[in-house]
Each structure stands twice: as structure tokens, then as C-alpha cells.
Design an enzyme around this catalytic site. Structure first.
Site, PDB file in Angstrom:
ATOM      1  N   CYS A 387      -0.746  -3.561   1.308  1.00 38.16           N
ATOM      2  CA  CYS A 387      -1.056  -1.933   1.652  1.00 38.16           C
ATOM      3  C   CYS A 387      -0.123  -1.144   1.605  1.00 38.16           C
ATOM      4  O   CYS A 387       0.868  -0.921   0.645  1.00 38.16           O
ATOM      5  CB  CYS A 387      -2.065  -2.010   2.811  1.00 38.16           C
ATOM      6  SG  CYS A 387      -3.035  -0.275   2.789  1.00 38.16           S
ATOM      7  N   HIS A 509      -6.284  -5.361   1.052  1.00 37.64           N
ATOM      8  CA  HIS A 509      -6.001  -6.173   1.960  1.00 37.64           C
ATOM      9  C   HIS A 509      -6.649  -7.602   1.740  1.00 37.64           C
ATOM     10  O   HIS A 509      -7.643  -7.793   2.501  1.00 37.64           O
ATOM     11  CB  HIS A 509      -6.345  -5.714   3.629  1.00 37.64           C
ATOM     12  CG  HIS A 509      -5.613  -4.511   3.981  1.00 37.64           C
ATOM     13  ND1 HIS A 509      -4.352  -4.818   4.741  1.00 37.64           N
ATOM     14  CD2 HIS A 509      -5.898  -3.054   3.944  1.00 37.64           C
ATOM     15  CE1 HIS A 509      -4.100  -3.585   5.029  1.00 37.64           C
ATOM     16  NE2 HIS A 509      -4.727  -2.683   4.589  1.00 37.64           N
ATOM     17  N   GLU A 511      -5.967 -10.289   3.110  1.00 38.35           N
ATOM     18  CA  GLU A 511      -6.051 -11.320   4.345  1.00 38.35           C
ATOM     19  C   GLU A 511      -7.341 -11.049   5.164  1.00 38.35           C
ATOM     20  O   GLU A 511      -7.633 -11.959   6.019  1.00 38.35           O
ATOM     21  CB  GLU A 511      -4.860 -10.999   5.338  1.00 38.35           C
ATOM     22  CG  GLU A 511      -4.926  -9.409   5.974  1.00 38.35           C
ATOM     23  CD  GLU A 511      -4.471  -8.446   5.280  1.00 38.35           C
ATOM     24  OE1 GLU A 511      -4.283  -8.305   3.987  1.00 38.35           O
ATOM     25  OE2 GLU A 511      -4.015  -7.295   5.957  1.00 38.35           O
TER      26      GLU A 511
HETATM   27  N1  GLN Z   1       0.042   4.172   5.640  1.00 33.60           N
HETATM   28  C1  GLN Z   1      -0.524   3.955   4.463  1.00 33.60           C
HETATM   29  C2  GLN Z   1      -1.654   4.733   4.247  1.00 33.60           C
HETATM   30  O1  GLN Z   1      -2.496   4.961   4.912  1.00 33.60           O
HETATM   31  C3  GLN Z   1      -0.821   2.070   4.215  1.00 33.60           C
HETATM   32  C4  GLN Z   1      -2.179   1.766   5.256  1.00 33.60           C
HETATM   33  C5  GLN Z   1      -2.050   0.393   5.469  1.00 33.60           C
HETATM   34  O2  GLN Z   1      -1.053  -0.120   5.281  1.00 33.60           O
HETATM   35  N2  GLN Z   1      -3.085  -0.095   5.927  1.00 33.60           N
HETATM   36  O3  GLN Z   1      -2.058   4.544   3.002  1.00 33.60           O
END
Ligand code: GLN
Length: 539
Positions: A387, A509, A511
């Protein structure tokens, strides 16, 4: 007002877990493990977590205070214990499986405004407690995957007995006990048994917390004694005598090195038999195949650095577990080196076998994370970005390969925004539950590293973000050699790099969907590449 109260004819049985003495006893792991030992007996299990805070969900809560925000497939942002349930039980839960005071009150107030309670004074008892019971029952009756109904619903009451916030929930539990037959609901109290300076196990805190439970009208059926040591027979006898619980229903749960050993421990203690007896369930032989897969022996170890803003392991619990799952499958113990992105000693990265930059928000520690990614790219160290770790990998490439030295994310500002707000986010107001959340299909390009790992062109993974690769700069990034190997429409979902042993970053994600017996493909790829680097260096 329609009021569904849990009744015996429905067929689902409830195991309610409360906690005493203090928080942080591992009640979530205990609950998940109880589910596991029953699942090993081929019972269908579902689980509900009650969080007595006023927040609607965990989405807006600071992970440094409350641990990881876990994301479910339906996009709900929930307590990290739901992650434990999904991992231990290998099921997919949804927002109804996390009940908070905020949600309960919101439902009741909405009903009041609609006029459902017309004429009555709306009160904690019976309106809030009825709503709690309704919420529990609704979650318990939801079909599991494959269309099966749960035989048993675990209900973990967060917090500690005696907290003001938990009172309505304990009252609802007390009522459920009265409404259901004794073979349909069992109450387990998880408590601390500390060791004194003489090395003796002390039962007094347990006695006090059972007393607190009795004050609200609840007598536990089973006590799980959490301790650094195994609770011996005489201590069990003492707890049994003082707390009116049968001696065989006092279960020792000593701290073990690996959470996946907890079910084994509870199994050895005979908890499954006690539960089957109380719930009048057929005693079945346990199927132990889960342990054989999940507890596979290690033949070596691999060191992976996690470069992040919070050095708190609870914040990255799903990542930690996903690394463990992949490590177990590859027989290598993954040792994690937690590195503070704000004080990063880049040279120390030379010693690690792999570098991981997890999800994150805001500008703190960003430069350290970018420095770590640059090091991974230029020193051919396996890299996994998740992410924010994906977005920062794109920024790093833009800065140091394309030459846009001011490349940044709109979230941080002050430069060329190669990462920009998702178009649909422009009209969003409010922070709770408004990101791009949960399951979205992802198309994987054939011939890519990612395709090799999943073996499929279409995958489904969970998301939690507001920003994305800015489509304006996409072509130039690709022309400069960055490979976007996965997408959803014109939204980039993963990137990788040719000529690097392993460089993979995902907008999603992975994970959150890693399971002990079904490790996540990107983690398998990353751990395997890290293990390979270690072997190469050892030569
Ligand atoms: N801050 C970033 C976004 O909002 C990544 C979010 C995250 O890593 N969950 O896109």
C-alpha cells in the site's frame, strides 16, 4: 418493534468469553484457539468481537493505541482480533461480526427517530441490551462460506470486567444465559494468574475478577488461567474452590513462544471435552492436520527489516503473521528487525535478507522509507511494499530513475504528485469508512512476477487507501522501465522491476488474507527471495 431474542430452536450455541484482571492477556488468541479446537472436531464456527468503545468502528483509531486496523472483505475496518479469528478459523467475517457501543447506540437512536419505540422511554435496559442481543444473534446466524450455518458462535467481550463501558454488554450476556438453555451457552472467563517473587502462582486476582463478574449476575462455567507458567493442580483446585468452577474446568494457558501453539495447549488441557460436555455436543476425535501444516519445523532462518513509523508489533500483526505463514511453508524462520523510519541507519540494511515497507499514512518517516526502498532497489535486496510501501516505491523510482527529484504524493504535497487522490475521493467528506476499502478484483498481467506467484490473471484482494498512482505520469514511469504488473481499470495495483532479484509492491493488502495453512503469494515470493539472498551471501 421486532425483537429477536436468541432461542434454542435456532440451533446455534454460544461460547461467551470475558476477561478479568487486566487487558492484554491474549483473550483474542484464546478465543480464536477455542474456535480452532472445536473446528478440528468438524464443528462450524463463527465469531463475534464486542468492542465497548463509542467509535462506530476501528477505522479512525490510532493504531499506536489500539493496534492494527484489520480490513474485512466487505471493507469494514475492524478490531485486530477479527484478524485472529479469520486466521485461526480460516473463515471470512463481515462488519456484523464486530459490535461496538457506537454501532449499538446508533441503531437504537435511528429506531427511536423512526418511531419504532413510540410511546416508550428508551433505556439501556431493555432497549440497548435487546439491541446487543439482536446484533449477536444476527451475526451468529449468518451463513458461513459454502452456505453452511454455524454450530457455535464465539462471542468475545472486549475490555475487562468492571469497566463502565462493558456493563450493558455483560447485562445482555446475563439475559442470554437466562433465555437460553444451559447447554446452549457457556461462559469462559480468561484471567491472569501472576507469579510472585517466591515463584508461586497467585489466585487472588482471579478470585476478585470472578467476584466482579458475579456482582453483575454472571457465574463463569470455565476459567482460563493465563500465566507465564503452567497452572499446576493445586492452584487449579484453589481456583475451583474459590470460584465455584469444576476442577477440570480450570484450564491452564501458559505463555507459549508461538500463538499457533495455543490451541494445542488448550487441547492438552482437555478444554474441548469440557466444552462438548457442557454444550451437549457429540465428542468427536480431533483432526490434527491443521497443526501438522501450521507448525512445520524450521530448517533455517531469514532476517527481514520492516521499516515503519511505529515500532509497535501490534500495529503490523497481520504482516508479522503473513511472514510467519510464508516462512513456515518454506521451513525458514523469519526474524523481523523493526526499523524506525525516522532514524533509519541505511547501512544497517546491508545485513538483512529482505526489506518490507508496510502501509501508512502521513508524512512522518516518509524520507526514511524512501531511502530504504532506494537501498533495496540499488543493492538488489528483495523488497516487498504494501500500500503506502507501493506508493513510495513509485515515488522513489520517479525521483531517482526518472529524475523527477521533487516527486511526492498529494498526501504529503510540495512537489510533483506522482501519487494522487483517487477521483472518487474528491467529493468524500468525513474520515470514517470513506477510503477505497475491502475486496476489489485485480487483473494480473501474464508473465509478471505477480502472475507467477498467484498463477492466475484475476485475483481478489483487500484494500484500504485514498491515493493511487497518478494516471497523468503513468506512461512516463513505464517508459522509464517501471513495470505495473496489476491493475483494476486504469488504477494501478502493483509494480515490479526487471533485473532485480525480487522487487514487488502492491496497492492492495495481501497480508489480510494470509492464512496459516494458505500463505499469501506475495509473501511466499518475498520470503523465498530473502532466503535465497541469505544462502547466496553464506557462500
Ligand atoms: N496513505 C496512503 C493512502 O491513503 C496509503 C494507505 C495505506 O497504506 N493503507 O492511499
Amino acid at each position: 418493534m421486532i425483537n429477536v431474542s436468541p432461542s434454542a430452536e435456532v440451533g446455534v450455541k454460544y461460547i461467551i468469553v470475558t476477561g478479568g484482571v487486566m487487558s492484554g492477556l491474549g483473550k483474542g488468541i484464546t478465543t480464536a484457539s477455542i474456535g480452532r479446537i472445536l473446528k478440528n472436531r468438524h464443528y462450524h464456527i463463527t465469531a463475534v468481537k464486542i468492542d465497548p468503545y463509542l467509535n462506530i468502528d476501528a477505522g479512525t483509531m490510532n493504531p499506536a493505541q489500539h493496534g492494527e486496523v484489520f480490513v474485512l472483505s466487505d471493507g469494514s475496518e475492524v478490531d485486530l482480533d477479527l484478524g485472529n479469528y479469520e486466521r485461526f478459523l480460516d473463515i471470512n467475517l463481515n462488519s456484523s461480526h464486530n459490535i461496538t457501543t457506537g454501532k449499538v447506540y446508533r441503531n437504537v437512536i435511528e429506531k427511536e427517530r423512526r418511531g419504532d419505540y413510540l410511546g416508550t422511554t428508551v433505556q439501556i435496559i431493555p432497549h440497548i441490551t435487546d439491541e446487543i442481543k439482536n446484533c449477536i444473534k444476527r451475526a451468529a446466524l449468518q451463513q458461513l462460506e459454502g452456505g453452511v450455518s454455524a454450530d457455535i458462535c464465539l462471542v468475545e467481550v472486549g475490555g475487562t470486567v468492571g469497566d463502565i463501558e462493558s456493563m450493558p454488554f455483560l447485562e445482555a450476556v446475563r439475559q442470554m444465559r437466562g433465555e437460553l438453555s444451559s447447554s446452549d451457552v457457556v461462559l469462559i472467563h480468561v484471567t491472569l494468574v501472576p507469579v510472585d517473587t517466591m515463584g508461586e502462582l497467585k489466585t487472588k486476582p482471579t478470585q476478585h475478577s470472578v467476584k466482579a463478574l458475579r456482582e453483575v449476575g454472571i457465574q463463569p462455567d470455565i476459567i482460563v488461567a493465563r500465566s507465564v507458567r503452567t497452572t499446576d493442580r493445586s492452584t487449579k483446585k484453589k481456583i475451583s474452590a474459590f470460584c465455584d468452577v469444576a476442577p477440570e474446568a480450570v484450564i491452564s494457558a501458559a505463555t507459549v513462544p508461538d500463538i499457533y501453539e495455543v490451541p494445542l495447549e488448550l487441547e492438552r488441557e482437555g478444554l474441548a471435552d469440557v466444552l462438548c460436555e457442557r454444550l451437549k455436543l457429540e465428542k468427536r476425535e480431533p483432526d490434527i492436520s491443521w497443526y501438522t501444516t501450521v507448525m512445520r519445523q524450521y530448517t533455517g532462518s531469514t532476517t527481514v527489516a520492516i521499516v515503519s513509523k511505529y515500532g509497535i508489533e501490534d500495529v503490523y500483526i497481520s504482516i508479522k503473521e503473513a511472514l510467519k505463514h510464508a516462512g513456515r511453508a518454506l521451513s525458514t524462520q523469519v526474524e523481523i528487525l523493526w526499523m524506525d523510519a525516522e532514524q533509519l541507519d541505511v547501512a544497517a540494511l546491508e545485513r538483512v535478507d529482505g526489506i518490507l515497507v508496510p502501509g501508512g499514512f502521513g508524512s512522518r518517516g516518509v524520507e526514511g522509507k524512501i531511502a530504504a526502498i532506494e537501498y533495496a532497489r540499488t543493492h538488489c535486496i528483495p523488497y516487498l511494499g504494501l500500500c503506502f510501501g507501493f506508493q513510495l516505491a513509485v515515488i522513489e523510482y520517479a525521483r531517482h530513475v526518472v529524475g523527477w527529484t521533487d516527486a511526492t504524493s498529494q498526501e504529503i504535497g510540495g512537489g510533483r504528485e506522482v501519487i494522487a487522490l483517487l477521483p472518487e475521493q474528491q467529493t468524500v467528506s468525513g474520515l470514517g469508512g470513506t477510503m477505497r476499502l475491502g475486496n476489489y478484483p485485480v487483473n494480473v498481467k501474464e508473465g509478471s512476477v505477480l502472475h507467477g506467484l498467484y498463477g492466475r490473471s484475476e485475483i481478489m484482494e483487500r484494500h484500504r487507501h485514498r491515493y493511487e498512482v497518478n494516471p497523468v505520469f503513468l506512461q512516463e514511469l513505464e517508459n522509464a522501465g517501471l513495470i505495473f504488473s496489476a491493475y483494476n481499470g486504469d488504477r494501478m495495483e502493483a509494480c515490479e522491476m526487471a533485473g532485480h532479484p525480487f522487487f514487488l509492491a502492491t496497492q492492495f493488502h495481501p497480508e489480510f488474507t494470509s492464512r496459516p495453512a494458505r500463505p499469501s503469494p506475495p509473501f511466499i515470493g518475498f520470503v523465498e527471495a530473502s532466503r535465497h539472498r541469505k544462502q547466496e551471501r553464506g557462500r
